[in-house]
Design a protein around this motif. Structure first.
Motif, PDB file in Angstrom:
ATOM      1  N   THR A   1      43.813 -29.237  28.976  1.00 35.28           N
ATOM      2  CA  THR A   1      44.189 -28.843  30.338  1.00 35.28           C
ATOM      3  C   THR A   1      42.952 -28.616  31.201  1.00 35.28           C
ATOM      4  N   SER A   2      41.955 -27.943  30.628  1.00 32.91           N
ATOM      5  CA  SER A   2      40.725 -27.700  31.382  1.00 32.91           C
ATOM      6  C   SER A   2      40.026 -29.015  31.709  1.00 32.91           C
TER       7      SER A   2
ATOM      8  N   SER B   1      33.080 -25.966  24.097  1.00 32.21           N
ATOM      9  CA  SER B   1      34.220 -25.208  23.570  1.00 32.21           C
ATOM     10  C   SER B   1      34.122 -25.072  22.054  1.00 32.21           C
TER      11      SER B   1
ATOM     12  N   GLN C   1      48.215 -25.348  20.686  1.00 33.79           N
ATOM     13  CA  GLN C   1      47.628 -24.112  21.175  1.00 33.79           C
ATOM     14  C   GLN C   1      46.099 -24.204  21.202  1.00 33.79           C
TER      15      GLN C   1
ATOM     16  N   ILE D   1      36.676 -20.917  33.497  1.00 27.51           N
ATOM     17  CA  ILE D   1      37.119 -21.322  32.164  1.00 27.51           C
ATOM     18  C   ILE D   1      36.292 -20.640  31.082  1.00 27.51           C
TER      19      ILE D   1
ATOM     20  N   PHE E   1      50.439 -22.133  24.989  1.00 27.60           N
ATOM     21  CA  PHE E   1      50.779 -23.496  24.581  1.00 27.60           C
ATOM     22  C   PHE E   1      51.658 -23.516  23.334  1.00 27.60           C
TER      23      PHE E   1
ATOM     24  N   ARG F   1      44.268 -25.837  25.698  1.00 29.78           N
ATOM     25  CA  ARG F   1      43.397 -25.272  26.735  1.00 29.78           C
ATOM     26  C   ARG F   1      42.260 -26.228  27.062  1.00 29.78           C
TER      27      ARG F   1
ATOM     28  N   CYS G   1      52.150 -32.026  26.821  1.00 31.98           N
ATOM     29  CA  CYS G   1      52.778 -30.717  26.627  1.00 31.98           C
ATOM     30  C   CYS G   1      54.274 -30.794  26.342  1.00 31.98           C
TER      31      CYS G   1
END
Length: 733
Positions: free
Chosen positions: A627-628, A254, A620, A195, A349, A624, A668
Motif C-alpha cells: 500500500t505504501s 522496510s 498483514q 510511513i 490487513f 503495508r 486486498c
C-alpha cells in the motif's frame, strides 16, 4: 551472493556512496544534451506509408517548412508591404534557406487571411541540412521576422511550422518532466516521513530514486548516440525510474527495520536484508525487465528505444536498491526508527483478509465483475497519431496552426492522402479518375492534378479527404486506394495511411508481446511458489485489471470526462503508443506487487501455517509495504499526469489507475478471496514440476525475521510470544 553484496556495501559503504555521487553528477550533466537531442520519432521503414514518405523526401525540391504569421496589420498597406518584402529579401539570403513565399507574390493570395488583417510568410529550407545549420537558419528567420513589430506599429508575429512544433514539444517535455519531479518528490518525502516515522528513513528511498533517474539520463545519452530519441522517451523512462526505484528502496528499508526489530545490529541487518529483500527486488526487476522487453518485439524504433532504455533504467534502479540504499543504511541505519519484537500477525490487513475469507465467493465474483464492467469502454477505443494538438493551446506554434485553420482557407490544414507512383503524371491522373465510381464522393473534398516528383521517375497526387486527416473518411479513402491498385507500382501515404499501418503493426504484434510476458511471468512465479495455479490466477487477474485500466483511459481521454479537472481537451481518441506502454509498464508493476505478496504468503505456508492463515498473515505483513509503495508510485505517476503534454498525461493517468486498482481491489480483495477458495490447491503442481522446483526453485531467503532471543537450539522449548509456524523454519542455533 546477495549476502556478499550486503557485506561489501557495509565494509565499503563510503566508496559505494561516492561512486553513486559521481554517477549523479554525470547524470545531471547528461540531462541537457539529452533534451537538446530529442527529435520526433518515426514509424518503421517496413510500413508502406513510411516508405512512401522517404521516397518523397529523397526526391523533394525543398526540406522543412517554417511559417511566420504577421498579424494585426492591413496587408495591402504600402508600409506593411515594404517592411514584409524587405524582411523576405533578407531571409532569402540566410544560409540554408531555399525559398521564401510572401502574401505579395504572384501566387500569394492564399497567404492572406480572409479578413485582410494577417499575412503568412512561408520559408522552405534546403534538404539534408545538418543540425547546426538547420537550427541557425530557423533562428535567423525567426529573429528577422520578429523585428517587424518594431517597424510596423501594432503588428505581431507568431512563428510556426514543423520544426518549431518539434522544438515546442521538446521544451514542453522538459518542463513537464521537471515539474513532475518538483511536485512528486517533496510530496513523496512527506509521505515517507509519515510511513517510517523519521526523516532519515524517508530520505533513503528518495535518494535511491534520484540516483536511478540520474542513471536513466546517462542511459538515454548513450542510446542517443545510436538511436533517434523521441521526446516521449524522456518522461516515460524518468517516470519508470522514479516509480520502480522508490518501490525497491521502500522494500529494502522496510525489511531492514524488521531485521533491526528482530534484534540484529546494523551491519547484520544490512546483510540479512540484502539476502532476503535483495533477492525479492532482483526477481521483481527481472519481471519488469521482461515486461519492457516485450516492446522490442514491435516493429517501431520508438518502442524499441523505450524498451531498451527502460530495461537499462530498471537495472540502474535495481543496482541502487542493492548497493546505494544498503550503503546508506550502513552509514545512517542507527538513526532509522523501528519497534522491537515480531511484526504483528493481526492488524488492519489481516482483519480485512478475514472478512474477505468469510465471504470469499461474493467478494471474488463482485470484484471480478466490477473490473470487467470498468473495462467496457475499451471496446470502443479509437487511436490517433497526434501532432500539434498534443501541445497546450497557448503554445505559439499551435496558435499559428489554429489561425491557419480559421482564417486561411487557401492553406490546406487537412493533410491529404497521397498516392505515390512509379509512373507519369498522366497515367496517375487516369488511375485516380478510374476510381470515381468506387470512392464515395463525400469522402473526397478535393483532388489535385498529379505532378512529377523532381527529376525522379515518381509522380504523386494528393486527395484531400472530407473531415479530419485521420478521420473515417480519410481511412476509407486509404483502404479503397489500396484495394484497387494500378498496374504500375504505387504507394499510399498520409496521416490516415500511417495511422492504419501503425495500428495494424501494433495489433499484429500485441499477441506475441502478451505471450512473451505471460510465459516469463508464469515461469518466474512458478520458480518462486512451486505452483502452476497461482501463476495462472495471477495472469488472469492482471489481464482483467489491465482491461479496467484501459476502460478508465478511454472513458476519460477519448470520451472527454474529467476534462476540466485534469486540464485537457479531448481529441476523441487515444494516442497510438499509450496503450502499448501502459500494457508493458502496468503488467510489470502488477507482477511487482504480486511478487511482494506471494513471497510472504509462500514463506509462511512453507513454515507450516495453514493456507488461510498464511494468506491473512502474509497480507498483514506485506499489505503495508504494498500500500505504501502504491501510494508513493501513484504520487509519481500523478505528477506526470499533471503535465501539459497530452500523451504523457494519458500515460501517467493510466498507470496511476492501474496501481490503485491493483493495490486495492486486486491485492486486498480478489487475491485473498481466490486463494481462500482454492485452499491448499493453490500450491498444486504435477509431480515432475514439483521435483523441478525442488532443484531450481527461487526462495525469499529464509523465514520471517525472528527475535534473537527466539532463535533457539533444535528441540528446546519455544519461547512465549513466537507465533505458531514461525519456528518451523528456524535452524538450530
Amino acid at each position: 551472493m546477495f549476502a556478499a553484496i550486503g557485506r561489501f556495501c557495509v565494509r565499503r559503504r563510503r566508496v559505494v556512496v561516492v561512486a553513486w555521487l559521481l554517477l549523479l553528477a554525470a547524470g545531471l550533466a547528461a540531462a541537457g544534451p539529452v533534451f537538446a537531442g530529442l527529435e520526433s520519432g518515426r514509424a518503421s521503414d517496413d510500413l508502406e506509408s513510411v516508405q512512401a514518405l522517404d521516397l518523397i523526401a529523397d526526391n523533394a525540391t525543398y526540406g522543412e517548412r517554417v511559417l511566420g504569421l504577421v498579424d494585426e496589420v492591413r496587408v495591402p498597406d504600402p508600409v506593411v508591404r515594404a517592411e514584409v518584402e524587405a524582411a523576405v529579401r533578407d531571409i532569402a539570403l540566410v544560409p540554408g534557406v531555399a525559398r521564401v513565399l510572401d502574401p505579395y507574390a504572384a501566387a500569394g493570395a492564399r497567404l492572406v487571411a480572409t479578413d485582410g488583417r494577417a499575412g503568412l510568410v512561408v520559408v522552405d529550407l534546403e534538404r539534408d541540412l545538418g543540425r547546426a545549420v538547420r537550427e541557425a537558419a530557423i533562428d535567423a528567420v525567426s529573429l528577422r521576422l520578429r523585428e517587424l513589430p518594431r517597424r510596423i506599429p501594432g503588428a505581431s508575429v507568431e512563428m510556426g511550422g514543423g520544426p518549431l512544433i518539434n522544438e515546442a514539444v521538446n521544451a514542453q517535455v522538459e518542463a513537464d518532466t521537471t515539474r513532475a519531479e518538483l511536485i512528486s518528490l517533496p510530496i513523496t518525502l512527506v509521505v515517507m516521513v509519515v510511513i517510517f516515522g523519521g526523516l532519515v528513513a524517508a530520505l533513503l528511498p528518495l535518494l535511491g530514486a534520484i540516483a536511478a533517474v540520474a542513471g536513466a539520463f546517462l542511459c538515454l545519452l548513450g542510446f542517443g548516440l545510436f538511436l533517434t530519441l523521441d521526446p516521449n522517451i524522456v518522461p516515460v523512462v524518468t517516470l519508470l525510474g522514479l516509480g520502480i526505484s522508490i518501490d525497491y528502496a521502500l522494500l529494502i528499508v522496510s525489511r531492514f527495520r524488521e531485521e533491526r526489530a528482530a534484534g540484529a545490529d546494523v551491519p547484520d541487518a544490512v546483510e540479512r536484508t540484502a539476502a532476503s529483500a535483495g533477492r525479492t527486488i532482483t526477481f521483481s526487476a527481472l519481471t519488469v525487465a521482461v515486461s519492457l522487453s516485450s516492446l522490442l518485439l514491435f516493429d517501431d524504433p520508438t518502442f524499441r528505444a523505450i524498451g531498451a532504455a527502460g530495461g537499462a533504467v530498471v537495472v540502474v534502479a535495481l543496482l541502487a536498491g542493492l548497493t546505494l540504499v544498503p550503503a546508506l543504511l550502513a552509514i545512517w541505519g542507527g538513526r532509522v526508527p523501528f519497534h522491537r519484537g515480531l511484526a504483528p500477525a493481526d492488524g488492519v490487513f489481516s482483519r480485512l483478509a478475514r472478512w474477505v475469507q468469510r465471504r470469499a465467493w461474493p467478494v471474488a465474483v463482485l470484484s471480478a465483475a466490477a473490473l470487467l464492467v470498468a473495462g467496457v469502454p475499451l471496446l470502443s477505443i479509437r487511436l490517433q497519431n497526434g501532432g500539434a494538438d498534443l501541445l497546450p493551446a497557448d503554445v505559439e506554434a499551435v496558435q499559428v496552426e489554429q489561425n491557419l485553420a480559421a482564417r486561411f482557407p487557401g492553406v490546406p490544414t487537412v493533410q491529404p492522402v497521397t498516392v505515390l507512383a512509379e509512373a507519369s503524371p498522366e497515367r496517375l491522373d487516369a488511375y485516380v479518375a478510374s476510381l470515381a465510381g468506387r470512392i464515395p464522393a463525400g469522402d473526397v473534398a478535393a483532388v489535385e492534378p498529379a505532378s512529377r516528383l523532381g527529376d525522379s521517375p515518381y509522380s504523386q497526387v494528393n486527395l484531400t479527404p472530407a473531415g479530419t486527416s485521420q478521420g473515417e473518411a480519410a481511412q476509407r479513402l486509404v483502404r479503397e486506394l489500396r484495394a484497387e491498385r494500378p498496374e504500375f507500382r504505387s504507394w499510399v501515404t498520409g496521416d490516415a495511411a500511417i495511422l492504419l499501418d501503425f495500428t495494424a503493426s501494433l495489433v499484429g504484434t500485441l499477441p506475441w508481446a502478451f505471450a512473451l510476458v505471460s510465459v516469463a511471468a508464469f515461469v518466474l512465479l512458478f520458480l518462486m511458489t512451486g505452483s502452476v495455479l497461482v501463476p495462472l490466477k495471477a495472469l488472469v487477474m492482471n489481464t482483467v485489471s489491465l482491461a479496467a485500466t484501459f476502460g478508465a483511459l478511454v472513458w476519460v481521454f477519448q470520451e472527454g470526462n474529467l476534462e476540466g479537472l485534469l486540464g485537457f481537451t479531448s481529441p476523441g481518441a487515444i494516442e497510438t503508443w499509450v496503450p502499448v506502454l501502459v500494457f508493458a509498464f502496468a503488467f510489470g508493476v502488477s507482477m511487482d506487487y504480486e511478487v511482494f505478496l506471494l513471497a510472504r504468503i509462500k514463506e509462511l505456508y512453507d513454515a507450516g501455517m495453514p493456507n488461510d492463515e498464511a494468506v491473512r498473515v502474509g497480507l498483514q505483513r506485506s499489505g503495508r509495504i504494498i500500500t505504501s509503495a502504491a501510494l508513493l508510485i501513484v504520487i509519481v505517476f500523478a505528477g506526470f499526469a499533471a503535465g501539459r503534454m497530452l500523451g504523457i498525461k494519458e500515460l501517467g493517468f493510466a498507470l496511476a489507475v492501474a496501481v490503485v486498482v491493483d493495490a486495492t481491489l486486486v491485492r486486498c480483495l480478489l487475491v485473498p478471496a481466490t486463494m481462500t477458495l482454492l485452499g491448499d490447491a493453490n500450491w498444486w503442481a504435477p509431480a515432475p514440476l514439483r521435483r523441478l522446483h525442488a532443484r531450481v526453485g527461487l526462495h525469499e531467503g529464509g523465514p520471517a525475521p525472528v527475535p534473537v532471543a527466539a532463535r533457539v537450539p533444535a528441540g528446546a522449548p519455544v519461547p512465549a510470544g513466537v507465533p505458531a509456524g514461525v519456528t518451523a523454519g528456524v535452524t538450530a542455533g
